[in-house]
Design a protein around this motif. Sequence first.
Motif, PDB file in Angstrom:
ATOM      1  N   LEU A  39      13.465  -5.091  14.215  1.00  0.00           N
ATOM      2  CA  LEU A  39      12.877  -3.949  13.529  1.00  0.00           C
ATOM      3  C   LEU A  39      11.616  -4.404  12.799  1.00  0.00           C
ATOM      4  O   LEU A  39      11.579  -5.504  12.246  1.00  0.00           O
ATOM      5  CB  LEU A  39      13.863  -3.358  12.515  1.00  0.00           C
ATOM      6  CG  LEU A  39      15.147  -2.749  13.051  1.00  0.00           C
ATOM      7  CD1 LEU A  39      16.076  -2.381  11.904  1.00  0.00           C
ATOM      8  CD2 LEU A  39      14.858  -1.525  13.905  1.00  0.00           C
ATOM      9  N   LEU A  40      10.609  -3.553  12.812  1.00  0.00           N
ATOM     10  CA  LEU A  40       9.366  -3.837  12.105  1.00  0.00           C
ATOM     11  C   LEU A  40       9.144  -2.760  11.050  1.00  0.00           C
ATOM     12  O   LEU A  40       9.168  -1.565  11.360  1.00  0.00           O
ATOM     13  CB  LEU A  40       8.179  -3.860  13.075  1.00  0.00           C
ATOM     14  CG  LEU A  40       8.225  -4.918  14.180  1.00  0.00           C
ATOM     15  CD1 LEU A  40       7.018  -4.763  15.096  1.00  0.00           C
ATOM     16  CD2 LEU A  40       8.265  -6.320  13.596  1.00  0.00           C
ATOM     17  N   ALA A  41       8.935  -3.176   9.830  1.00  0.00           N
ATOM     18  CA  ALA A  41       8.733  -2.238   8.723  1.00  0.00           C
ATOM     19  C   ALA A  41       7.246  -2.081   8.442  1.00  0.00           C
ATOM     20  O   ALA A  41       6.585  -3.038   8.047  1.00  0.00           O
ATOM     21  CB  ALA A  41       9.450  -2.738   7.473  1.00  0.00           C
ATOM     22  N   PRO A  42       6.664  -0.893   8.657  1.00  0.00           N
ATOM     23  CA  PRO A  42       5.260  -0.670   8.294  1.00  0.00           C
ATOM     24  C   PRO A  42       5.073  -0.752   6.779  1.00  0.00           C
ATOM     25  O   PRO A  42       6.044  -0.660   6.023  1.00  0.00           O
ATOM     26  CB  PRO A  42       4.981   0.750   8.813  1.00  0.00           C
ATOM     27  CG  PRO A  42       6.081   1.050   9.774  1.00  0.00           C
ATOM     28  CD  PRO A  42       7.269   0.284   9.281  1.00  0.00           C
ATOM     29  N   PRO A  43       3.861  -0.909   6.332  1.00  0.00           N
ATOM     30  CA  PRO A  43       3.612  -0.902   4.883  1.00  0.00           C
ATOM     31  C   PRO A  43       4.041   0.432   4.265  1.00  0.00           C
ATOM     32  O   PRO A  43       4.192   1.436   4.953  1.00  0.00           O
ATOM     33  CB  PRO A  43       2.099  -1.104   4.779  1.00  0.00           C
ATOM     34  CG  PRO A  43       1.695  -1.707   6.084  1.00  0.00           C
ATOM     35  CD  PRO A  43       2.637  -1.151   7.099  1.00  0.00           C
ATOM     36  N   GLY A  44       4.209   0.426   2.949  1.00  0.00           N
ATOM     37  CA  GLY A  44       4.534   1.667   2.254  1.00  0.00           C
ATOM     38  C   GLY A  44       3.288   2.511   2.058  1.00  0.00           C
ATOM     39  O   GLY A  44       2.451   2.630   2.956  1.00  0.00           O
ATOM     40  N   ARG A  45       3.157   3.098   0.884  1.00  0.00           N
ATOM     41  CA  ARG A  45       1.999   3.944   0.610  1.00  0.00           C
ATOM     42  C   ARG A  45       0.717   3.107   0.663  1.00  0.00           C
ATOM     43  O   ARG A  45       0.631   2.032   0.079  1.00  0.00           O
ATOM     44  CB  ARG A  45       2.145   4.594  -0.764  1.00  0.00           C
ATOM     45  CG  ARG A  45       1.080   5.635  -1.065  1.00  0.00           C
ATOM     46  CD  ARG A  45       1.237   6.192  -2.461  1.00  0.00           C
ATOM     47  NE  ARG A  45       2.475   6.956  -2.598  1.00  0.00           N
ATOM     48  CZ  ARG A  45       3.462   6.604  -3.409  1.00  0.00           C
ATOM     49  NH1 ARG A  45       3.368   5.489  -4.121  1.00  0.00           N
ATOM     50  NH2 ARG A  45       4.554   7.337  -3.483  1.00  0.00           N
ATOM     51  N   ARG A  46      -0.278   3.617   1.397  1.00  0.00           N
ATOM     52  CA  ARG A  46      -1.520   2.865   1.587  1.00  0.00           C
ATOM     53  C   ARG A  46      -2.716   3.740   1.213  1.00  0.00           C
ATOM     54  O   ARG A  46      -2.766   4.913   1.566  1.00  0.00           O
ATOM     55  CB  ARG A  46      -1.659   2.399   3.043  1.00  0.00           C
ATOM     56  CG  ARG A  46      -0.501   1.563   3.487  1.00  0.00           C
ATOM     57  CD  ARG A  46      -0.635   1.078   4.926  1.00  0.00           C
ATOM     58  NE  ARG A  46      -0.575   2.146   5.915  1.00  0.00           N
ATOM     59  CZ  ARG A  46       0.544   2.724   6.323  1.00  0.00           C
ATOM     60  NH1 ARG A  46       1.702   2.359   5.804  1.00  0.00           N
ATOM     61  NH2 ARG A  46       0.535   3.661   7.239  1.00  0.00           N
ATOM     62  N   PHE A  47      -3.681   3.148   0.516  1.00  0.00           N
ATOM     63  CA  PHE A  47      -4.864   3.872   0.059  1.00  0.00           C
ATOM     64  C   PHE A  47      -6.111   3.294   0.725  1.00  0.00           C
ATOM     65  O   PHE A  47      -6.241   2.079   0.874  1.00  0.00           O
ATOM     66  CB  PHE A  47      -5.017   3.756  -1.458  1.00  0.00           C
ATOM     67  CG  PHE A  47      -3.881   4.344  -2.236  1.00  0.00           C
ATOM     68  CD1 PHE A  47      -3.896   5.676  -2.611  1.00  0.00           C
ATOM     69  CD2 PHE A  47      -2.796   3.562  -2.587  1.00  0.00           C
ATOM     70  CE1 PHE A  47      -2.850   6.210  -3.339  1.00  0.00           C
ATOM     71  CE2 PHE A  47      -1.742   4.081  -3.300  1.00  0.00           C
ATOM     72  CZ  PHE A  47      -1.768   5.411  -3.683  1.00  0.00           C
ATOM     73  N   GLN A  48      -7.021   4.157   1.112  1.00  0.00           N
ATOM     74  CA  GLN A  48      -8.315   3.752   1.628  1.00  0.00           C
ATOM     75  C   GLN A  48      -9.376   4.690   1.049  1.00  0.00           C
ATOM     76  O   GLN A  48      -9.111   5.867   0.831  1.00  0.00           O
ATOM     77  CB  GLN A  48      -8.366   3.818   3.152  1.00  0.00           C
ATOM     78  CG  GLN A  48      -7.423   2.874   3.871  1.00  0.00           C
ATOM     79  CD  GLN A  48      -7.582   2.975   5.365  1.00  0.00           C
ATOM     80  OE1 GLN A  48      -8.680   2.832   5.896  1.00  0.00           O
ATOM     81  NE2 GLN A  48      -6.493   3.241   6.051  1.00  0.00           N
ATOM     82  N   ALA A  49     -10.584   4.134   0.841  1.00  0.00           N
ATOM     83  CA  ALA A  49     -11.694   4.950   0.340  1.00  0.00           C
ATOM     84  C   ALA A  49     -12.985   4.528   1.044  1.00  0.00           C
ATOM     85  O   ALA A  49     -13.817   3.833   0.481  1.00  0.00           O
ATOM     86  CB  ALA A  49     -11.830   4.800  -1.165  1.00  0.00           C
ATOM     87  N   PRO A  50     -13.150   4.941   2.315  1.00  0.00           N
ATOM     88  CA  PRO A  50     -14.379   4.576   3.046  1.00  0.00           C
ATOM     89  C   PRO A  50     -15.610   5.269   2.466  1.00  0.00           C
ATOM     90  O   PRO A  50     -15.539   6.414   1.994  1.00  0.00           O
ATOM     91  CB  PRO A  50     -14.091   5.074   4.478  1.00  0.00           C
ATOM     92  CG  PRO A  50     -12.603   5.300   4.529  1.00  0.00           C
ATOM     93  CD  PRO A  50     -12.213   5.683   3.146  1.00  0.00           C
ATOM     94  N   LEU A  51     -16.714   4.593   2.528  1.00  0.00           N
ATOM     95  CA  LEU A  51     -17.991   5.123   2.065  1.00  0.00           C
ATOM     96  C   LEU A  51     -19.012   4.938   3.175  1.00  0.00           C
ATOM     97  O   LEU A  51     -19.181   3.825   3.699  1.00  0.00           O
ATOM     98  CB  LEU A  51     -18.455   4.415   0.791  1.00  0.00           C
ATOM     99  CG  LEU A  51     -19.782   4.881   0.179  1.00  0.00           C
ATOM    100  CD1 LEU A  51     -19.653   6.318  -0.308  1.00  0.00           C
ATOM    101  CD2 LEU A  51     -20.190   3.959  -0.963  1.00  0.00           C
TER     102      LEU A  51
END
Length: 322
Positions: free
Chosen positions: A306-318
């Motif tokens: 089993l592979l667990a993806p990351p939890g909550r993820r934030f990105q802010a591209p500019l």
Amino acid sequence: TEDRGIFVQTKWRLDEHSQFNLGLRNDHNSVFGGSTTLRGGYVGNFGAWGFKALYGQAYQEPAPRVLYGGWAGSGSDPNLSPEKSDTLELSASFTERRYSGLLSLWKVKDTDTIITVKPGTDNGKGAQNLGERDITGADLHGQLLMAPSFLKQVKLWAFYSHYFKTDERKFMFNAASSAFDRLGTGEIGDLAKDKFWMGVTAAFNDLFDVTLRARYVGARRAVDTNMRNDQPGAPVTVVPSYSTLDLNGNFKWRKVWLSFKVENLLDKQYFHPGVRSGGAGFVPGVFAGDNVTYSGGSGYDYYSSLLAPPGRRFQAPLKRHF
């Protein structure tokens, strides 16, 4: 290695509503040979209605891992041929100014699929083109556009996919005869029978919009090597279903685009199927005793079940336009 290919395509427009396409391609690789594939279909447009009947052939070249594993015990063979696939799709769509929908029915037939033995089994036949798969499914799309007084536009959309049939030939390696014994036909592992996406995009004006997307992936029966229970370590028989929410926004100011993305908004824990054979199980290994003996740990093999993806993820591209 050297790859060479040639492709020819023709189109025949029967009238303003109907068109036929036909294409032929030949590829050749200096190591595993090549394949000739055919693609063709009918496309019809009658006002708001659209119809398609498509047929296509394809091939998947053997991965370097199964070609050049170095020895048969690594589950490889340099004499493998490409896997082949035939696809038939029938679809109908309806498009108006503010809403649209599409229904697609399709069937895939894969032949000469590559099967391998457990790495470390020195049998002289680490991989062979013996497999065959039959998959039948349907896709349903829908989209609705609205223009409330306080917003420029609101777009609602949904996509649903379902597998009716996911069968493949099953084999077991027989060490006594150094050959693969066919066990019959069973379900392909690591495929979710049901997948559903739904989203809403609100455009406040030409400068600012926000999208909320929901995803659901149904439970998946694990691949056979993941479910093996004749080795230490608990097998994984089913990869559980999961649902997530994603949030995305875009803001434009002059020539600058600022975006924000929040994936897995609710910080949901879920799992994807493991890599390759995925037979490690999920019982952790431990060291214990005066002699520091090791027990537990990987079961059938060492590839994660089993592979667990990351939890909550934030990105802010500019982004800046010049």
